[in-house]
Write an enzyme that holds these catalytic residues in place. Structure first.
Site, PDB file in Angstrom:
ATOM      1  CB  SER A 208     128.471  83.279  49.436  1.00 60.37           C
ATOM      2  OG  SER A 208     128.290  84.384  50.293  1.00 60.37           O
TER       3      SER A 208
ATOM      4  CE  LYS B 236     131.288  86.084  51.996  1.00 61.95           C
ATOM      5  NZ  LYS B 236     130.742  84.874  51.377  1.00 61.95           N
TER       6      LYS B 236
END
Length: 588
Positions: free
Chosen positions: A388, A193
């Protein structure tokens, strides 16, 4: 003194009268502008016309109704929806008045998957045996990718063709934040991430380098494969041409068969005259793609009451209404709900082009997708990016379509809390003091660092959001949480890999997704309806006037570095819990 007041009164009176006249004049002009927007009439296409396909304009998800934003550098009238381009080219195949397509492109403003949609439409048009002729004084790599689909590709004898391979460069802000006395406190789940890395690193982490390398190579492979197929040049040869930077002069492009000729504009016009049978002394009949799409609104539309609803979800995901370039959870969930409750709508296609945003807003939209799936087929079509939160809102669909060069995945969550204590105390001389009724009453305050206990609380919240995320993906994809976790951790995937690992179902275009939805609903005759309704351009302009003016002057000040300014603005603005991927994938 009396004369003085007389002159003063006359001056003031003159100013007032002038202001009134100017006000009336402005009002008349303004009303004219309003009436001109949305009042587009059908375009008359003359016989033996050439369809002018200008692809230097912004190619976006939906063609805007009109725009005031261009007055201050906002969305201009020179933008077009990719689906309208593909529909127009399909119509032109059988249009007896269209004899050829003239493709002009130097530096397209479009994402990779969008360019693939348009490129495939150009290739499909060639089945009509009508020629597609591409010409430019210079081709960026993206421009050449589109132009290479044409029958003939021409370059100006003194022009330029860029062909050098892809690169990805990220800007890191850690050093700048330290100089300013700002600490980025990061809570995240997933080593991949990387949206937060610019705030805490000075270079790529090994995890991020691994994933960026993988998807950049994936994008490049799709790029080379497409050019290889239409130009009849081996992919390995193309790779070597780019790797060794062999295209340095126009004659190099000709020698390596990247173009079919080096010509000036007048020579191209003569070729188009020959194709259309136009006398050399006369102007060629042309119609621009922007005008031609005006004829698409109702022509050929089915009269069936059965509908396939397309829900466009484009931009960052936020709470509230959003805009045509932003996914507002209220607006999009309401559109899905409207389609679900309409008995004439037999299937839904969610078209996603988003790098994510608010985790909560994503979940609100996801809920409507789940409810809709229970009563009618729901298909997701992913565009340039569906990552995402963008993946979150589509993961519940019956089937997910991606392009080979779609960027997706990035299943992960992060939180950013900026600490301005050093900036306030040591650099500005500001101090803070106060009282509170509980030890966590001022949690996430920006004037001090988080305590270990506060960090643990926020980490728990982020972990909970991530667990919810992977649980819902697991349900939608019919996999275990462990399997999804192994594909998650914030890792980004290219479309081809997403199909292989099960995050997507099929490689296919937007049209393929709509066709699949109709088939799943057992429809043979149907019409496509689009949601949500486009925002009125006047309201949009007035609502975003301040932002448009700011953007105009920022672009003027930063020039080509405006994109870096936007990256910094986005990175610093990512406060709170986010399901977001902070990349804008473009090739030049």
């Amino acid at each position: 003194m009396k004369e003085f007041f007389k002159y003063v009164f006359a001056t003031v009176f003159g100013i007032v009268i002038s202001a009134v006249i100017l006000g009336i004049l402005f009002f008349v002009i303004f009303v004219g502008m309003i009436s001109s927007i949305g009042s587009e009439s059908e375009t008359v296409v003359k016989k033996n016309s050439v369809l002018f396909l200008n692809l230097d304009q912004a190619i976006i998800e939906r063609t805007p109704e009109g725009s005031f934003g261009s007055l201050f550098g906002g969305a201009s009238d020179k933008s077009i929806g990719f689906n309208d381009v593909t529909r127009a080219l399909k119509k032109a195949q059988t249009d007896e008045n269209i004899q050829a397509v003239y493709l002009n492109v130097s530096a397209p403003n479009a994402g990779m998957a969008t360019m693939l949609e348009v490129r495939n439409a150009i290739i499909d048009f060639k089945k009509s045996k009508k020629p597609v002729i591409a010409y430019s004084e210079s081709y960026s790599q993206g421009a050449y990718y589109l132009a290479s689909a044409a029958n003939k590709v021409y370059l100006n004898p003194e022009g330029e063709l860029e062909f050098k391979g892809f690169s990805s460069n990220l800007m890191f802000f850690k050093g700048a934040l330290e100089k300013l006395g700002i600490e980025a406190q990061i809570i995240r789940v997933g080593n991949y991430k990387s949206a937060v890395e610019p705030l805490i690193n000075t270079k790529m982490s090994d995890y991020n380098r691994q994933q960026v390398t993988a998807y950049v190579n994936g994008l490049y492979d799709t790029f080379l494969t497409g050019i290889s197929q239409t130009r009849k040049i081996e992919k390995d040869t193309l790779w070597q041409i780019a790797d060794q930077y062999k295209i340095q002069l126009p004659k190099d492009a000709l020698a390596y068969k990247m173009v079919d000729g080096l010509k000036y504009k007048d020579e191209i016009l003569d070729e188009l005259r020959n194709v259309t049978g136009t006398d050399k002394k006369k102007e060629i009949n042309t119609v621009s793609i922007n005008d031609y799409i005006k004829n698409l609104s109702t022509e050929g539309e089915s009269s069936s009451k059965n509908k396939v609803a397309v829900i466009y979800a484009n931009g960052d995901i936020v709470g509230g209404e959003g805009s045509d370039e932003q996914i507002g959870s209220e607006r999009i969930s309401r559109a899905i709900r409207k389609a679900r409750l309409d008995d004439d709508v037999k299937a839904i296609v969610l078209r996603v082009n988003s790098g994510g945003g608010s985790a909560l807003a994503s979940d609100v939209i996801w809920r409507e997708m789940v409810l809709s799936k229970k009563v009618k087929p729901v298909i997701a079509s992913f565009g340039d990016v569906a990552a995402s939160g963008g993946y979150y809102i589509g993961c519940a669909a019956d089937s997910i379509f991606v392009q080979p060069n779609t960027i997706t995945g990035s299943i992960g969550v992060f939180g950013v809390i900026l600490n301005f204590q050093e900036l306030f105390n040591n650099k500005l001389g500001l101090t803070f003091d106060g009282v509170k009724t509980g030890q966590y009453a001022d949690i996430m305050s920006s004037n001090r660092a988080l305590t270990p206990a506060e960090r643990a609380i926020i980490q728990k919240g982020v972990n909970n959001v991530y667990d919810t995320f992977i649980s819902k993906v697991a349900d939608g994809r019919k996999k275990t949480k462990t399997q999804i976790d192994s594909l998650g951790g914030g890792r980004v995937w290219i479309g081809t890999d997403a199909v292989k690992n099960g995050l997507a179902d099929r490689l296919g275009s937007f049209k393929d997704a709509v066709t699949s939805a109709a088939k799943k609903a057992k429809l043979k005759d149907y019409k496509v309806v689009e949601y949500p309704e486009k925002i009125d351009p006047l309201k949009e302009f007035l609502g975003a006037a301040k932002d448009n003016v700011s953007a105009y002057y920022a672009k003027k000040e930063f020039g080509e570095n405006y994109v870096l300014y936007k990256q910094m603005q986005k990175a610093i603005g990512n406060t709170g819990i986010q399901a977001k991927m902070e990349y804008e994938i473009r090739i030049k």
